[in-house]
Design an enzyme around this catalytic site. Structure first.
Site, PDB file in Angstrom:
ATOM      1  N   ARG A 117      14.323 -14.869  -4.716  1.00  0.00           N
ATOM      2  CA  ARG A 117      15.368 -13.835  -4.791  1.00  0.00           C
ATOM      3  C   ARG A 117      16.349 -14.034  -3.625  1.00  0.00           C
ATOM      4  NH1 ARG A 117      14.847  -9.508  -8.253  1.00  0.00           N
ATOM      5  NH2 ARG A 117      12.614  -9.732  -8.368  1.00  0.00           N
ATOM      6  N   ASP A 139       8.847 -11.387   0.536  1.00  0.00           N
ATOM      7  CA  ASP A 139      10.007 -10.678   1.097  1.00  0.00           C
ATOM      8  C   ASP A 139       9.725  -9.200   1.362  1.00  0.00           C
ATOM      9  OD1 ASP A 139       9.793  -9.902  -1.538  1.00  0.00           O
ATOM     10  OD2 ASP A 139      11.924 -10.024  -1.975  1.00  0.00           O
ATOM     11  N   ASP A 185       7.667 -14.077  -3.395  1.00  0.00           N
ATOM     12  CA  ASP A 185       8.823 -14.235  -2.496  1.00  0.00           C
ATOM     13  C   ASP A 185       8.494 -14.019  -1.020  1.00  0.00           C
ATOM     14  OD1 ASP A 185      10.204 -14.491  -4.873  1.00  0.00           O
ATOM     15  OD2 ASP A 185      10.945 -12.435  -4.862  1.00  0.00           O
ATOM     16  N   ARG A 241       9.570  -3.868 -15.313  1.00  0.00           N
ATOM     17  CA  ARG A 241      10.491  -3.180 -14.413  1.00  0.00           C
ATOM     18  C   ARG A 241      11.051  -2.018 -15.232  1.00  0.00           C
ATOM     19  NH1 ARG A 241      11.997  -8.992 -12.969  1.00  0.00           N
ATOM     20  NH2 ARG A 241      11.012  -9.306 -10.960  1.00  0.00           N
ATOM     21  N   THR A 267       3.912 -10.460  -4.399  1.00  0.00           N
ATOM     22  CA  THR A 267       5.125 -11.152  -4.871  1.00  0.00           C
ATOM     23  C   THR A 267       5.129 -12.561  -4.285  1.00  0.00           C
ATOM     24  OG1 THR A 267       7.525 -11.346  -4.633  1.00  0.00           O
ATOM     25  CG2 THR A 267       6.454  -9.957  -3.029  1.00  0.00           C
ATOM     26  N   ASP A 273       8.887  -4.351  -2.929  1.00  0.00           N
ATOM     27  CA  ASP A 273       9.567  -3.171  -2.389  1.00  0.00           C
ATOM     28  C   ASP A 273       9.946  -2.147  -3.468  1.00  0.00           C
ATOM     29  OD1 ASP A 273       9.365  -4.001   0.206  1.00  0.00           O
ATOM     30  OD2 ASP A 273      11.398  -4.761   0.363  1.00  0.00           O
ATOM     31  N   GLY A 310       7.803  -8.525 -10.532  1.00  0.00           N
ATOM     32  CA  GLY A 310       7.413  -9.879 -10.960  1.00  0.00           C
ATOM     33  C   GLY A 310       5.935 -10.121 -10.718  1.00  0.00           C
TER      34      GLY A 310
END
Ligand code: F6P
Length: 326
Positions: A170, A128, A126, A71, A124, A102, A10
């Site tokens: 996510r 994360d 996120d 992706r 990202t 990741d 993303g």
């Protein structure tokens, strides 16, 4: 040295600032930079071109990624990785800097096992990525959410309503927990609440009823996307709250607006520093590293080790913001 550069997964605000930083840091070192379009998919298609200093002008303040992103299913196969290595070799690319999450790093790890020198930059919204406290794009996304929530609050306040606002991330709660704290939301429902969502909602409904009896007239509830699905959506949460409390409730899914927009100063500066750091790693003979932050300082980790790390979330902030929302 010839360095390939791609963005994958993303997009996130600040990726362009990182592209500019990598390109110009590398040129300043006398290296050549090849921009690869549409991530690993573009690499497999040989979609690449040389980036000069002027090619990355006027992108610092823009969201998205000028290199585009994708992706790639093909790259996720062993044959795809071997094909990508051949394409890199034929283009004379000795090292690759990848900006993403990741999944992007797993691709870099596969390529590093084929002998490509890889460096990962965390990009990202996120936040994360387990090895780093901070990812490029997170700050802008949080601020976009706050802006949206503040607007929603104006109308919710005027109608004495409850707003249920779903944010991205996510499976990670980082955006939701910080945004809930920063906007004074009554609570934030996170992914781990999903198995007991009714019990959590009942607890929140009790709080709404109690607070309303003490004079509070409007409420916001932040919902992390990992806590809901097609079976039980944010709209269902709003209906549930309305039924249990009698407070008219409306759901808003913020969606992809969170991924766009001009990066904040923090994201631009972090992207700039990380891009420079990545090129310095390569220039000093290091590879197969991920650039990360610890206590606001730049550090780097071996890709394989970094992917095995665990990351919690700010539980303290989550509980303090609930205490304050009375
Ligand atoms: O990883 C960034 C992110 O925006 C997540 O927060 C979200 O779950 C996902 O990407 C959405 O992906 P897509 O744009 O492919 O629907």
């Amino acid at each position: 040295m010839t360095i390939g550069l791609l963005t994958s997964g993303g997009d996130a605000p600040g990726m362009n600032a990182a592209i500019r930083s990598v390109t110009r840091s590398a040129i300043a070192r006398g290296f050549k930079v090849i921009g690869i379009r549409r991530g690993y998919q573009g690499l497999l298609e040989g979609d690449m071109y040389e980036l000069g200093a002027r090619d990355v002008s006027d992108i610092l303040h823009r969201g998205g990624t000028m290199l585009r992103t994708a992706r790639s299913k093909e790259f996720a196969t062993p044959e795809g990785v071997v094909k990508a290595k051949k394409i890199l070799d034929s283009a004379g690319i000795e090292a690759l800097i990848v900006i993403g999450g990741d999944g992007t790093y797993r691709g870099a790890l596969d390529l590093s096992r084929e002998g490509v020198k890889c460096i990962g930059l965390p990009g990202t919204i996120d936040n994360d990525i387990v090895c780093t406290e901070y990812t490029i794009g997170f700050d802008t996304a949080q601020n976009t959410c706050i802006e949206m929530l503040d607007k929603i609050k104006d109308t919710e306040m005027s109608h004495d309503r409850c707003s249920v606002v779903e944010v991205m991330g996510r499976n990670a709660p980082h955006i939701g927990v910080r945004v809930a704290a920063a906007t004074g939301a009554i609570d934030c429902i996170i992914g781990t609440d999903k198995p007991n969502i009714t019990a959590r909602l009942d607890e929140i409904c009790r709080k709404i009823i109690e607070q309303r009896s003490k004079g509070k007239s409007h409420f916001e509830l932040v919902v992390c996307e990992g806590a809901v699905d097609d079976e039980f959506t944010s709209a269902d949460i709003a209906k549930y709250i309305e039924k249990k409390t009698g407070v008219t409730s409306r759901a808003t899914v913020l969606g992809h607006v969170q991924r766009g927009g001009s990066p904040t100063c923090y994201d631009r500066v972090m992207a700039l520093k990380m891009g420079y750091y990545a090129v310095e790693l390569l220039a000093n003979g290091y590879s197969n590293r991920i650039v990360a932050t610890r206590n606001d300082k730049l550090v780097d980790f071996d890709i394989e080790e970094a992917l095995k790390m665990q990351k919690g979330y700010d539980e303290k902030l989550h509980s303090v913001s609930r205490i304050l929302s009375i």
